[in-house]
Design a protein around this motif. Structure first.
Motif, PDB file in Angstrom:
ATOM      1  N   LEU A 248      76.212  70.741  48.890  1.00  0.00           N
ATOM      2  CA  LEU A 248      75.428  71.888  48.446  1.00  0.00           C
ATOM      3  C   LEU A 248      75.323  71.886  46.963  1.00  0.00           C
ATOM      4  O   LEU A 248      76.316  71.431  46.197  1.00  0.00           O
ATOM      5  CB  LEU A 248      76.379  72.951  48.931  1.00  0.00           C
ATOM      6  CG  LEU A 248      75.845  74.531  49.032  1.00  0.00           C
ATOM      7  CD1 LEU A 248      74.841  74.730  50.069  1.00  0.00           C
ATOM      8  CD2 LEU A 248      77.002  75.453  49.056  1.00  0.00           C
ATOM      9  N   HIS A 249      74.403  72.319  46.427  1.00  0.00           N
ATOM     10  CA  HIS A 249      74.145  72.565  44.620  1.00  0.00           C
ATOM     11  C   HIS A 249      73.865  74.143  44.881  1.00  0.00           C
ATOM     12  O   HIS A 249      72.745  74.711  45.248  1.00  0.00           O
ATOM     13  CB  HIS A 249      73.138  71.996  44.234  1.00  0.00           C
ATOM     14  CG  HIS A 249      73.264  72.305  42.807  1.00  0.00           C
ATOM     15  ND1 HIS A 249      72.323  73.168  42.091  1.00  0.00           N
ATOM     16  CD2 HIS A 249      74.069  72.018  41.805  1.00  0.00           C
ATOM     17  CE1 HIS A 249      72.628  73.598  41.029  1.00  0.00           C
ATOM     18  NE2 HIS A 249      73.753  72.705  40.608  1.00  0.00           N
ATOM     19  N   SER A 250      74.622  74.810  44.187  1.00  0.00           N
ATOM     20  CA  SER A 250      74.442  76.421  44.035  1.00  0.00           C
ATOM     21  C   SER A 250      73.570  76.528  42.734  1.00  0.00           C
ATOM     22  O   SER A 250      74.151  76.052  41.706  1.00  0.00           O
ATOM     23  CB  SER A 250      75.522  77.304  44.189  1.00  0.00           C
ATOM     24  OG  SER A 250      75.353  78.446  43.656  1.00  0.00           O
ATOM     25  N   GLN A 251      72.519  77.426  42.599  1.00  0.00           N
ATOM     26  CA  GLN A 251      72.110  77.755  41.487  1.00  0.00           C
ATOM     27  C   GLN A 251      72.414  78.929  40.802  1.00  0.00           C
ATOM     28  O   GLN A 251      71.940  79.572  39.808  1.00  0.00           O
ATOM     29  CB  GLN A 251      70.577  78.030  41.593  1.00  0.00           C
ATOM     30  CG  GLN A 251      69.872  76.825  42.438  1.00  0.00           C
ATOM     31  CD  GLN A 251      68.382  76.957  42.702  1.00  0.00           C
ATOM     32  OE1 GLN A 251      67.912  78.094  42.720  1.00  0.00           O
ATOM     33  NE2 GLN A 251      67.720  76.079  43.371  1.00  0.00           N
ATOM     34  N   ILE A 252      73.753  79.624  41.199  1.00  0.00           N
ATOM     35  CA  ILE A 252      74.126  80.739  40.757  1.00  0.00           C
ATOM     36  C   ILE A 252      74.240  80.651  39.200  1.00  0.00           C
ATOM     37  O   ILE A 252      73.789  81.707  38.571  1.00  0.00           O
ATOM     38  CB  ILE A 252      75.451  81.073  41.350  1.00  0.00           C
ATOM     39  CG1 ILE A 252      75.430  81.520  42.813  1.00  0.00           C
ATOM     40  CG2 ILE A 252      76.398  82.172  40.637  1.00  0.00           C
ATOM     41  CD1 ILE A 252      76.747  81.807  43.643  1.00  0.00           C
ATOM     42  N   ASP A 253      74.889  79.710  38.689  1.00  0.00           N
ATOM     43  CA  ASP A 253      74.949  79.863  37.136  1.00  0.00           C
ATOM     44  C   ASP A 253      73.644  79.777  36.480  1.00  0.00           C
ATOM     45  O   ASP A 253      73.456  80.454  35.223  1.00  0.00           O
ATOM     46  CB  ASP A 253      75.618  78.571  36.707  1.00  0.00           C
ATOM     47  CG  ASP A 253      77.169  78.502  37.012  1.00  0.00           C
ATOM     48  OD1 ASP A 253      77.657  79.769  37.341  1.00  0.00           O
ATOM     49  OD2 ASP A 253      77.921  77.604  37.207  1.00  0.00           O
TER      50      ASP A 253
ATOM     51  N   GLU B  94      70.600  78.219  46.760  1.00  0.00           N
ATOM     52  CA  GLU B  94      71.289  76.894  47.114  1.00  0.00           C
ATOM     53  C   GLU B  94      70.451  75.899  47.827  1.00  0.00           C
ATOM     54  O   GLU B  94      69.674  76.043  48.800  1.00  0.00           O
ATOM     55  CB  GLU B  94      72.349  77.027  48.076  1.00  0.00           C
ATOM     56  CG  GLU B  94      72.808  78.640  48.320  1.00  0.00           C
ATOM     57  CD  GLU B  94      73.768  79.317  47.719  1.00  0.00           C
ATOM     58  OE1 GLU B  94      74.452  80.114  48.247  1.00  0.00           O
ATOM     59  OE2 GLU B  94      74.556  78.710  46.880  1.00  0.00           O
ATOM     60  N   THR B  95      70.493  74.608  47.291  1.00  0.00           N
ATOM     61  CA  THR B  95      70.220  73.636  47.951  1.00  0.00           C
ATOM     62  C   THR B  95      71.089  73.005  48.802  1.00  0.00           C
ATOM     63  O   THR B  95      72.404  72.578  48.420  1.00  0.00           O
ATOM     64  CB  THR B  95      69.735  72.454  46.861  1.00  0.00           C
ATOM     65  OG1 THR B  95      69.039  73.154  45.958  1.00  0.00           O
ATOM     66  CG2 THR B  95      68.469  71.395  47.728  1.00  0.00           C
ATOM     67  N   GLY B  96      70.935  72.772  50.173  1.00  0.00           N
ATOM     68  CA  GLY B  96      71.988  72.191  51.000  1.00  0.00           C
ATOM     69  C   GLY B  96      71.425  71.338  51.793  1.00  0.00           C
ATOM     70  O   GLY B  96      70.635  71.350  52.407  1.00  0.00           O
ATOM     71  N   LEU B  97      72.175  70.041  52.080  1.00  0.00           N
ATOM     72  CA  LEU B  97      71.604  69.089  53.162  1.00  0.00           C
ATOM     73  C   LEU B  97      73.058  68.711  53.717  1.00  0.00           C
ATOM     74  O   LEU B  97      74.187  68.808  53.252  1.00  0.00           O
ATOM     75  CB  LEU B  97      71.107  67.821  52.158  1.00  0.00           C
ATOM     76  CG  LEU B  97      69.827  67.997  51.890  1.00  0.00           C
ATOM     77  CD1 LEU B  97      69.662  68.717  50.566  1.00  0.00           C
ATOM     78  CD2 LEU B  97      69.276  66.405  51.543  1.00  0.00           C
ATOM     79  N   ALA B  98      72.621  68.226  55.031  1.00  0.00           N
ATOM     80  CA  ALA B  98      73.868  67.809  55.753  1.00  0.00           C
ATOM     81  C   ALA B  98      73.444  66.714  56.905  1.00  0.00           C
ATOM     82  O   ALA B  98      72.264  67.060  57.158  1.00  0.00           O
ATOM     83  CB  ALA B  98      74.365  69.235  56.373  1.00  0.00           C
ATOM     84  N   LEU B  99      74.362  66.181  57.291  1.00  0.00           N
ATOM     85  CA  LEU B  99      74.362  65.286  58.553  1.00  0.00           C
ATOM     86  C   LEU B  99      74.969  65.600  59.757  1.00  0.00           C
ATOM     87  O   LEU B  99      76.251  65.840  59.723  1.00  0.00           O
ATOM     88  CB  LEU B  99      74.484  64.005  58.092  1.00  0.00           C
ATOM     89  CG  LEU B  99      73.684  63.163  57.246  1.00  0.00           C
ATOM     90  CD1 LEU B  99      74.049  61.738  56.804  1.00  0.00           C
ATOM     91  CD2 LEU B  99      72.422  62.884  57.563  1.00  0.00           C
ATOM     92  N   TYR B 100      74.378  65.894  61.013  1.00  0.00           N
ATOM     93  CA  TYR B 100      74.995  66.455  62.116  1.00  0.00           C
ATOM     94  C   TYR B 100      74.595  65.360  63.185  1.00  0.00           C
ATOM     95  O   TYR B 100      73.646  65.076  63.363  1.00  0.00           O
ATOM     96  CB  TYR B 100      74.723  67.861  62.446  1.00  0.00           C
ATOM     97  CG  TYR B 100      75.074  68.306  63.848  1.00  0.00           C
ATOM     98  CD1 TYR B 100      76.371  69.000  63.733  1.00  0.00           C
ATOM     99  CD2 TYR B 100      74.715  68.153  64.928  1.00  0.00           C
ATOM    100  CE1 TYR B 100      77.118  69.461  64.936  1.00  0.00           C
ATOM    101  CE2 TYR B 100      75.022  68.578  66.101  1.00  0.00           C
ATOM    102  CZ  TYR B 100      76.239  69.247  65.998  1.00  0.00           C
ATOM    103  OH  TYR B 100      76.951  69.697  67.282  1.00  0.00           O
ATOM    104  N   ARG B 101      75.591  64.995  63.810  1.00  0.00           N
ATOM    105  CA  ARG B 101      75.385  64.045  64.962  1.00  0.00           C
ATOM    106  C   ARG B 101      75.765  64.789  66.266  1.00  0.00           C
ATOM    107  O   ARG B 101      77.091  65.258  66.519  1.00  0.00           O
ATOM    108  CB  ARG B 101      76.339  62.788  64.892  1.00  0.00           C
ATOM    109  CG  ARG B 101      75.904  61.761  65.986  1.00  0.00           C
ATOM    110  CD  ARG B 101      76.584  60.367  65.779  1.00  0.00           C
ATOM    111  NE  ARG B 101      75.711  59.730  65.159  1.00  0.00           N
ATOM    112  CZ  ARG B 101      76.004  58.705  64.124  1.00  0.00           C
ATOM    113  NH1 ARG B 101      77.217  58.698  63.810  1.00  0.00           N
ATOM    114  NH2 ARG B 101      75.233  58.095  63.444  1.00  0.00           N
ATOM    115  N   GLN B 102      75.057  64.776  67.370  1.00  0.00           N
ATOM    116  CA  GLN B 102      75.155  65.375  68.518  1.00  0.00           C
ATOM    117  C   GLN B 102      76.378  64.565  69.297  1.00  0.00           C
ATOM    118  O   GLN B 102      76.617  63.377  69.260  1.00  0.00           O
ATOM    119  CB  GLN B 102      73.912  65.091  69.389  1.00  0.00           C
ATOM    120  CG  GLN B 102      73.930  66.026  70.668  1.00  0.00           C
ATOM    121  CD  GLN B 102      73.324  67.371  70.376  1.00  0.00           C
ATOM    122  OE1 GLN B 102      72.251  67.485  69.662  1.00  0.00           O
ATOM    123  NE2 GLN B 102      73.989  68.279  70.942  1.00  0.00           N
ATOM    124  N   GLY B 103      77.456  65.336  69.509  1.00  0.00           N
ATOM    125  CA  GLY B 103      78.427  64.910  70.322  1.00  0.00           C
ATOM    126  C   GLY B 103      79.728  64.607  69.359  1.00  0.00           C
ATOM    127  O   GLY B 103      80.858  64.719  69.523  1.00  0.00           O
TER     128      GLY B 103
END
Ligand code: KG4
Ligand code: ZN
Length: 333
Positions: free
Chosen positions: A29-34, A12-21
């Motif tokens: 997410l892109h899953s390669q399962i298929d 899985e290719t996963g990207l995310a933005l997290y901000r402290q506080g």
């Protein structure tokens, strides 16, 4: 501090933005399962190539979803291992390339640290310290988690991981890849006690696990039956497998809580999405008076959010761990 997280250790290719506080701003997410399904498992070279294709479009997605500009990102976190070497290298290269271009620091994160901190992103988040049951496709561990970065392995599998046992059982029962959810669904139609399988190491006295014997026991059951297996027979075997695996996972978790004197159990990793395991742990928690915490269902399996979170928590605690030299290596094992 706004952290971009990049996960690419497996399929899985996963990207995310997290901000402290403020918490998680966005994740994609892109899953390669298929893509891997027709091969019955993950093909490493195909995985790497697909991570390359997906990473930057997913970056656009998380930026747009969060309504922030790339220039606002303060640091980039990526999965440095364990995982598939080529797949990890893609994430590490993208992370370091972006951070270099933006003039921002970068930090490599242990994939399992991401999993074990992932329940902190849930609505109902645990406080430290806690016992963590990490059950993924590659790992089965019980950990004492004192605080961010303070972990002690209390016990682990001596052979197959719990998720691997689900996947192999799925294969033996003629179910597709990945096997966990399919085995779980089939088991729901099985009759309790119709087939009984061993509970490996249930009484070993330690906190270690073994799942390869259970897989062999499934194979023996499958061979005992005439081909083609009728639907009820398959469901009964799936039920027996799930009951045995869940029994062992619950019993060892209870022992770990008792030994550490802790009252909080955190469950993470793909198998943490399992309905039967959750039901059994919730029942035990009510009975024994401890609290059990799970990641949100979509953050049980691999994702970028847990990596962004772990990066933010680490940099907050140890600013010196954020690198500015853009030299990196990955640790497949
Ligand atoms: O954490 P994860 O996404 O990847 C690793 O880091 O390994 O875990 C994937 C594993 C697979 O073995 C999959 O079959 C299992 O988690 N899994 C499940 C369920 N959903 C995923 N196992 C049992 N029940 C589920 N609902
Ligand atoms: Zn994982």
């Amino acid at each position: 501090m706004l952290v971009l997280g990049i996960e690419s250790s497996c399929d899985e290719t996963g990207l995310a933005l997290y901000r402290q506080g403020s918490g998680l701003l966005s994740h994609a997410l892109h899953s390669q399962i298929d893509m891997h399904r027709e091969y019955g498992g993950v093909v490493p070279e195909l995985a790497s190539r697909d991570h390359i294709r997906r990473a930057l479009p997913l970056l656009e997605t998380v930026l747009a979803a969060a309504g922030v500009q790339a220039a606002e990102i303060d640091a980039v976190a990526y999965t440095a291992g364990p995982g598939l070497a080529g797949a990890l290298l893609v994430g590490a290269s993208v992370a370091n390339g972006l951070a270099f271009a933006w003039g921002k620091p970068v930090i490599g994160i242990h994939h399992l640290e991401g999993h074990l901190l992932s329940p902190l992103l849930a609505q109902r988040a645990p406080a430290f310290p806690f016992v963590a049951l990490l059950v993924s496709g590659g790992h089965t561990q019980l950990m004492r988690v004192q605080d961010v970065g303070e972990y002690e392995i209390l016990g682990e599998t001596l052979d197959d991981a719990a998720g691997e046992a689900f996947d192999k059982t799925a294969k033996l029962l003629g179910l597709g890849y990945p096997g966990g959810p399919a085995v779980s669904a089939l088991a729901a139609r099985g009759r309790p006690g119709a087939v009984v399988l061993p509970r490996p190491m249930l009484h070993s006295g330690d906190l270690d696990f073994s799942f390869s014997g259970l897989k062999t026991a499934v194979l023996t059951q499958v061979r005992r039956l005439a081909e083609p297996l009728d639907e009820q027979a398959r469901a009964d075997i799936a039920r027996a497998f799930v009951d045995a695996a869940v029994d062992v996972l619950v019993a060892k978790s209870l022992t770990a809580l008792k030994r550490t004197g802790m009252k909080r159990l955190v469950v993470a990793g793909g198998v943490g999405a399992n309905a039967q395991l959750r039901a059994a742990l919730d029942a035990a928690a009510t009975r024994r008076g401890f609290a059990v915490f799970y990641p949100e269902l979509d953050l049980c399996t691999d994702n970028g959010a847990m990596i962004a979170l772990a990066g933010a928590l680490r940099i907050a605690r140890w600013p010196e761990q954020a690198r500015h030299d853009y030299r990196f290596s990955v640790s497949p094992r």
